[in-house]
Scaffold this motif. Structure first.
Motif, PDB file in Angstrom:
ATOM      1  N   GLU A 226       0.813  -1.214   0.000  1.00 28.96           N
ATOM      2  CA  GLU A 226       0.000   0.000   0.000  1.00 28.96           C
ATOM      3  C   GLU A 226       0.853   1.273   0.000  1.00 28.96           C
ATOM      4  N   LEU A 227       1.928   1.273   0.776  1.00 31.51           N
ATOM      5  CA  LEU A 227       2.679   2.507   1.003  1.00 31.51           C
ATOM      6  C   LEU A 227       3.647   2.854  -0.122  1.00 31.51           C
ATOM      7  N   LEU A 228       4.328   1.849  -0.684  1.00 33.04           N
ATOM      8  CA  LEU A 228       5.346   2.153  -1.681  1.00 33.04           C
ATOM      9  C   LEU A 228       4.767   2.900  -2.886  1.00 33.04           C
ATOM     10  N   PRO A 229       3.624   2.481  -3.456  1.00 35.18           N
ATOM     11  CA  PRO A 229       3.075   3.258  -4.582  1.00 35.18           C
ATOM     12  C   PRO A 229       2.721   4.691  -4.191  1.00 35.18           C
ATOM     13  N   LEU A 230       2.258   4.897  -2.955  1.00 37.46           N
ATOM     14  CA  LEU A 230       1.921   6.252  -2.520  1.00 37.46           C
ATOM     15  C   LEU A 230       3.170   7.121  -2.424  1.00 37.46           C
ATOM     16  N   VAL A 231       4.255   6.548  -1.898  1.00 29.30           N
ATOM     17  CA  VAL A 231       5.516   7.288  -1.822  1.00 29.30           C
ATOM     18  C   VAL A 231       5.985   7.686  -3.215  1.00 29.30           C
ATOM     19  N   ARG A 232       5.867   6.777  -4.166  1.00 26.44           N
ATOM     20  CA  ARG A 232       6.283   7.074  -5.538  1.00 26.44           C
ATOM     21  C   ARG A 232       5.358   8.106  -6.184  1.00 26.44           C
ATOM     22  N   ASP A 233       4.056   8.012  -5.887  1.00 26.81           N
ATOM     23  CA  ASP A 233       3.093   8.944  -6.494  1.00 26.81           C
ATOM     24  C   ASP A 233       3.366  10.387  -6.084  1.00 26.81           C
ATOM     25  N   VAL A 234       3.833  10.602  -4.867  1.00 28.11           N
ATOM     26  CA  VAL A 234       4.091  11.974  -4.409  1.00 28.11           C
ATOM     27  C   VAL A 234       5.548  12.385  -4.626  1.00 28.11           C
ATOM     28  N   GLY A 235       6.293  11.573  -5.367  1.00 27.21           N
ATOM     29  CA  GLY A 235       7.641  11.950  -5.752  1.00 27.21           C
ATOM     30  C   GLY A 235       8.679  11.857  -4.658  1.00 27.21           C
ATOM     31  N   LEU A 236       8.483  10.955  -3.695  1.00 34.65           N
ATOM     32  CA  LEU A 236       9.408  10.840  -2.580  1.00 34.65           C
ATOM     33  C   LEU A 236      10.264   9.581  -2.645  1.00 34.65           C
ATOM     34  N   ASP A 237      10.324   8.953  -3.815  1.00 32.46           N
ATOM     35  CA  ASP A 237      11.086   7.712  -3.897  1.00 32.46           C
ATOM     36  C   ASP A 237      12.583   7.954  -3.719  1.00 32.46           C
ATOM     37  N   ARG A 238      13.120   9.087  -4.218  1.00 30.30           N
ATOM     38  CA  ARG A 238      14.539   9.374  -4.014  1.00 30.30           C
ATOM     39  C   ARG A 238      14.843   9.633  -2.541  1.00 30.30           C
ATOM     40  N   LEU A 239      13.956  10.323  -1.869  1.00 28.63           N
ATOM     41  CA  LEU A 239      14.147  10.559  -0.440  1.00 28.63           C
ATOM     42  C   LEU A 239      14.040   9.251   0.329  1.00 28.63           C
ATOM     43  N   SER A 240      13.184   8.353  -0.131  1.00 27.93           N
ATOM     44  CA  SER A 240      13.075   7.036   0.490  1.00 27.93           C
ATOM     45  C   SER A 240      14.381   6.264   0.363  1.00 27.93           C
ATOM     46  N   VAL A 241      14.996   6.315  -0.818  1.00 28.91           N
ATOM     47  CA  VAL A 241      16.287   5.649  -1.025  1.00 28.91           C
ATOM     48  C   VAL A 241      17.318   6.203  -0.042  1.00 28.91           C
ATOM     49  N   PHE A 242      17.345   7.520   0.078  1.00 30.48           N
ATOM     50  CA  PHE A 242      18.306   8.165   0.973  1.00 30.48           C
ATOM     51  C   PHE A 242      18.079   7.744   2.422  1.00 30.48           C
ATOM     52  N   GLU A 243      16.827   7.739   2.876  1.00 31.64           N
ATOM     53  CA  GLU A 243      16.530   7.406   4.270  1.00 31.64           C
ATOM     54  C   GLU A 243      16.863   5.943   4.578  1.00 31.64           C
ATOM     55  N   HIS A 244      16.642   5.069   3.630  1.00 27.76           N
ATOM     56  CA  HIS A 244      17.016   3.665   3.847  1.00 27.76           C
ATOM     57  C   HIS A 244      18.532   3.513   3.937  1.00 27.76           C
ATOM     58  N   ARG A 245      19.244   4.227   3.111  1.00 29.41           N
ATOM     59  CA  ARG A 245      20.710   4.184   3.183  1.00 29.41           C
ATOM     60  C   ARG A 245      21.193   4.733   4.532  1.00 29.41           C
ATOM     61  N   LEU A 246      20.638   5.855   4.940  1.00 32.48           N
ATOM     62  CA  LEU A 246      21.023   6.455   6.222  1.00 32.48           C
ATOM     63  C   LEU A 246      20.723   5.506   7.374  1.00 32.48           C
ATOM     64  N   GLN A 247      19.554   4.867   7.343  1.00 34.76           N
ATOM     65  CA  GLN A 247      19.193   3.948   8.417  1.00 34.76           C
ATOM     66  C   GLN A 247      20.228   2.840   8.569  1.00 34.76           C
ATOM     67  N   ALA A 248      20.697   2.299   7.458  1.00 31.80           N
ATOM     68  CA  ALA A 248      21.697   1.235   7.531  1.00 31.80           C
ATOM     69  C   ALA A 248      22.990   1.740   8.162  1.00 31.80           C
ATOM     70  N   LEU A 249      23.413   2.943   7.796  1.00 36.66           N
ATOM     71  CA  LEU A 249      24.648   3.492   8.348  1.00 36.66           C
ATOM     72  C   LEU A 249      24.520   3.752   9.841  1.00 36.66           C
ATOM     73  N   LEU A 250      23.368   4.233  10.269  1.00 39.67           N
ATOM     74  CA  LEU A 250      23.152   4.469  11.700  1.00 39.67           C
ATOM     75  C   LEU A 250      23.084   3.151  12.465  1.00 39.67           C
ATOM     76  N   ALA A 251      22.512   2.120  11.854  1.00 34.75           N
ATOM     77  CA  ALA A 251      22.484   0.801  12.500  1.00 34.75           C
ATOM     78  C   ALA A 251      23.895   0.262  12.670  1.00 34.75           C
ATOM     79  N   MET A 252      24.749   0.483  11.684  1.00 38.44           N
ATOM     80  CA  MET A 252      26.144   0.063  11.794  1.00 38.44           C
ATOM     81  C   MET A 252      26.868   0.859  12.878  1.00 38.44           C
ATOM     82  N   MET A 253      26.539   2.144  13.002  1.00 42.82           N
ATOM     83  CA  MET A 253      27.126   2.965  14.046  1.00 42.82           C
ATOM     84  C   MET A 253      26.697   2.473  15.422  1.00 42.82           C
ATOM     85  N   GLN A 254      25.407   2.118  15.538  1.00 43.35           N
ATOM     86  CA  GLN A 254      24.908   1.591  16.809  1.00 43.35           C
ATOM     87  C   GLN A 254      25.566   0.257  17.131  1.00 43.35           C
TER      88      GLN A 254
END
Length: 639
Positions: A226-254
């Motif tokens: 349900e959510l992924l198409p909505l994120v793409r429809d409002v043009g936030l897919d690039r920001l989603s990519v960035f946030e997922h990348r950041l989350q992984a780096l913060l998890a590694m830091m933790q």
């Protein structure tokens, strides 16, 4: 700022258990959004033929979840008990003690997974199953990230909420079962355990536990659909990519964590206890036997001649920290305001309560939360606020006052290394200048002016005083963080009319900021009640708090600058040095012989130009401890 170019990838009560096929394969069925789903719980290797067939069906994305003994991934004795994989129709709940190899093989397959609050599960799987964050995170979608991009508000703020159950009610099935509430009742009734301790003691094959575990990956997969198409429809897919990348780096830091000076912390806990008792006795001399008693404190302060005017919703006189700090002539960083003679009772109550809090929330928490190598792994939340501001919890290191080194002294560098740090220089004010386009503030920044002194000079003239600068600083931050005249008065101890005069002077000095704030509010008032940040993040505004628009866009943009810096630092090969992001500061460590070079390069990577305004950092080699950068005496740092 630029997201990096990366490849990242109503139910009725449950029926059962129903035994189907081989006697050991327990099957539970449930109706979710009008269709039947199945939860399978194998007991033996023979039961896994169905699991292999499930994997072979080729779902491109599977829901994934884990059940563990507790939430402290790095605590001694921590274990993963169950791992659950599912699509939108069925889930397999696998015991980690029996089927570890099968679970690992499934996780290593070239497919993608969707998890709710993935940072936790990524670290669980990394530590307990040996599938590293670096391998699994690029193939993982987090439905919490997707939900935050669409509506970052908690449910009590009028949003959809960010918990799996809350989101499932909105996007999957309004009657999605609250299985966690039932599970907590089982903990209490059958195991005499709490919500925190029951996870480790409940029987691994308890039907309620299995049902709870099995529904989560199904809900996560349906929520993802349900959510992924909505994120793409409002043009936030690039920001989603960035946030997922950041989350992984913060998890590694933790995962890396920070080293603790345990003997120092143990000694500190004792000293904090003595300090709390000392100030409790001081408060008792003014008739306050209990420093947590609002009535006793209010009565004693009134008897001392203090004019208390603020009241709680119930009508009682308010004597919280916001009231007591000005009475003690202290600002929020526990520095003297020099506006009045400190009230000794207010000072004693504040210091007694702070010593108690520090003893519990920091010293004892450090000792309780450390792993078996004396490392602390604070939780780093990438999207913890509406504005996407990052946070540090367990323990709450962001709440430490910048004026004190006592707690920070307990965090030390690894052997042969030193603590280094780079802090943004007035990043919120610089972001505000860039977004508003105020020419005078931008020019002051380009000229290297101290903005608070510059403001004081423009408002009060060249003979401005230290008190004038303090007021000007509070007014500037009030514009950023939404503090009004009353808040600024409490922070500075200045007369209310003097604060209002300073506010008017600020608006006259920087008219572009006032126009910018008004423009944001007008757009929200006559259009959608939201602000959109330069990275495309949509931040909803409350109808009665449109004035928060400036705060939201400045705070969110400042956060995104720091987030981009973290990504850039990792891409430059320096990520292994990073330890913690705290406010606008990156804490790191480096070998002593190259520490200066490392932190200078980290500082350079943090810097950029935003809207024509330089975003600059202040890199510094601290020393043996985090406290070294906050005034810790050399003799205390070397102890």
């Amino acid at each position: 700022m630029r997201p990096p170019s990366l490849s990242w990838g109503g139910g009725r009560p449950l029926l059962g258990p129903i035994t189907k096929g081989p006697p050991a394969l327990h099957t539970y069925r449930h109706t979710l959004a009008g269709s039947e789903v199945a939860i399978y719980f194998p007991e033996t290797e023979d039961d896994l033929a169905g699991f292999d067939a499930f994997l072979a069906r080729g779902d491109k994305v599977l829901g994934l979840d884990t059940e563990t003994t507790n939430l402290n991934v790095y605590a001694p004795g921590f274990a993963v008990r169950l791992v659950q994989l599912g699509n939108d129709r069925e889930a397999w709940v696998l015991r980690a003690d029996r089927f570890r190899d099968h679970i690992v093989r499934a996780l290593r397959q070239p497919r993608r997974f969707t998890v709710h609050n993935a940072s936790f599960d990524l670290q669980v799987i990394d530590r307990a199953l040996g599938v590293p964050i670096e391998d699994l995170a690029p193939r993982t979608f987090d439905t919490r990230i997707l939900a935050h991009l669409l509506d970052p508000r908690q449910r009590h703020e009028g949003g959809t909420g960010l918990a799996l159950k809350e989101l499932s009610e909105v996007y999957v099935d309004p009657s999605a079962p609250d299985t966690q509430a039932g599970l907590h009742e089982v903990f209490r009734r059958d195991y005499r355990a709490t919500k925190e301790t029951g996870w480790a003691v409940i029987d691994v094959d308890h039907p309620t536990y299995v049902r709870y575990a099995g529904l989560d990956p199904i809900l996560a997969r349906r929520l993802f659909d349900e959510l992924l198409p909505l994120v793409r429809d409002v043009g936030l897919d690039r920001l989603s990519v960035f946030e997922h990348r950041l989350q992984a780096l913060l998890a590694m830091m933790q995962r890396r964590g920070v080293l603790l000076d345990v003997p120092y912390i143990q000694d500190l806990k004792g000293r904090l206890g003595d300090e709390a008792e000392h100030y409790r006795q001081a408060a008792a001399r003014y008739g306050v036997a209990n420093v947590n008693s609002t009535a006793q404190i209010a009565e004693a302060l009134t008897a001392m001649g203090e004019d208390l005017t603020e009241r709680t919703p119930s009508g009682a006189l308010k004597v919280d920290k916001g009231v007591l700090l000005p009475l003690a002539d202290l600002d929020t960083q526990w520095q003297r305001i020099e506006a009045r003679t400190p009230n000794p009772l207010a000072d004693a109550v504040l210091r007694a309560k702070r010593a108690d809090k520090w003893s519990t929330s920091y010293a004892q928490a450090f000792l309780d939360l450390r792993d078996d190598r004396d490392r602390l792994h604070p939780m780093i939340g990438a999207l913890q606020a509406r504005t996407a501001r990052m946070s540090i919890s367990n323990p709450p290191l962001q709440q430490l006052p910048s004026s004190d080194w006592t707690i920070r002294r307990g965090v030390i560098a690894d052997p042969g290394q030193v603590i280094v740090a780079a802090d943004y220089q007035a990043v919120e004010m610089r972001v505000l200048a860039a977004l508003s386009g105020d020419e005078r503030m931008i020019q002051a920044i380009l000229d290297g002016e101290d903005l608070h002194s510059f403001t004081a000079r423009m408002v009060y003239g060249p003979e401005f005083t230290k008190a004038h600068r303090k007021i000007s600083k509070a007014v500037g931050f009030g514009k950023v963080f939404g503090g009004g005249a009353a808040t600024i008065q409490r922070q500075t101890g200045a007369d209310l009319e003097a604060v209002r005069t300073a506010l008017r002077g600020y608006d006259e000095t920087f008219p572009g900021i006032r126009r910018f704030a008004q423009r944001l509010q007008n757009r929200a008032d006559y259009g959608k009640r939201e602000v959109v940040t330069p990275t495309g993040r949509h931040l909803p505004l409350d109808r009665d708090r449109l004035y928060a628009a400036t705060n939201y866009i400045v705070q969110s943009t400042s956060r995104d600058l720091l987030a981009q810096a973290i990504v850039d630092i990792h891409e430059a090969g320096l990520g292994e040095h990073l330890l913690l992001p705290v406010h606008d500061e990156l804490i790191a460590q480096a070998p002593a012989d190259v520490a200066e070079d490392v932190i200078q390069e980290i500082g350079r990577l943090m810097e950029s130009t935003f809207g024509g305004v330089p975003i600059v950092s202040e890199p510094e080699v601290y020393g043996r401890s985090w406290g070294s950068g906050y005034g810790c005496p050399p003799e205390a740092d070397a102890a």
